[in-house]
Design a protein around this motif. Structure first.
Motif, PDB file in Angstrom:
ATOM      1  N   GLU A  23     123.771  -7.460  14.258  1.00 28.16           N
ATOM      2  CA  GLU A  23     123.775  -7.480  12.796  1.00 28.16           C
ATOM      3  C   GLU A  23     124.051  -8.881  12.263  1.00 28.16           C
ATOM      4  O   GLU A  23     123.415  -9.329  11.316  1.00 28.16           O
ATOM      5  N   LYS A  24     125.000  -9.579  12.890  1.00 23.55           N
ATOM      6  CA  LYS A  24     125.307 -10.943  12.471  1.00 23.55           C
ATOM      7  C   LYS A  24     124.098 -11.848  12.657  1.00 23.55           C
ATOM      8  O   LYS A  24     123.801 -12.681  11.802  1.00 23.55           O
ATOM      9  N   LEU A  25     123.405 -11.712  13.786  1.00 21.34           N
ATOM     10  CA  LEU A  25     122.225 -12.533  14.035  1.00 21.34           C
ATOM     11  C   LEU A  25     121.129 -12.250  13.017  1.00 21.34           C
ATOM     12  O   LEU A  25     120.470 -13.174  12.524  1.00 21.34           O
ATOM     13  N   ARG A  26     120.923 -10.962  12.679  1.00 18.14           N
ATOM     14  CA  ARG A  26     119.917 -10.615  11.664  1.00 18.14           C
ATOM     15  C   ARG A  26     120.284 -11.215  10.304  1.00 18.14           C
ATOM     16  O   ARG A  26     119.438 -11.751   9.601  1.00 18.14           O
ATOM     17  N   GLU A  27     121.570 -11.135   9.924  1.00 19.98           N
ATOM     18  CA  GLU A  27     122.004 -11.701   8.649  1.00 19.98           C
ATOM     19  C   GLU A  27     121.816 -13.214   8.642  1.00 19.98           C
ATOM     20  O   GLU A  27     121.378 -13.796   7.651  1.00 19.98           O
ATOM     21  N   ARG A  28     122.135 -13.867   9.752  1.00 19.78           N
ATOM     22  CA  ARG A  28     121.986 -15.322   9.850  1.00 19.78           C
ATOM     23  C   ARG A  28     120.518 -15.715   9.743  1.00 19.78           C
ATOM     24  O   ARG A  28     120.166 -16.657   9.034  1.00 19.78           O
TER      25      ARG A  28
END
Length: 69
Positions: A23-28
């Motif tokens: 999720e963090k990678l997608r948001e980034r």
């Protein structure tokens, strides 16, 4: 009494950690692909600091009125 299934608990923690990382990678990636960044902020520009919200080097926020400490 039944014994705890530690392998199941460990696997659930690993899956939760993996999901959070994805999720963090997608948001980034979404912020990088957006022209203005998230919430209309450009990540290359430093944030403007309001003098009322400035912090001392030790991380303590100075009080506006010393009598209100």
């Amino acid at each position: 009494m039944a014994t705890p299934n530690y392998n199941y608990e460990k696997r659930q923690r690993e899956l939760a950690k993996k999901k959070k990382k994805e999720e963090k990678l997608r948001e980034r990636d979404a912020r990088k692909s957006s022209p203005d960044g998230e919430f209309g902020q450009n990540p290359e520009m430093p944030p403007e600091q309001d003098p009322d919200h400035a912090q001392n080097p030790d991380g303590v926020v100075p009080a506006a009125n010393p009598d209100q400490v």
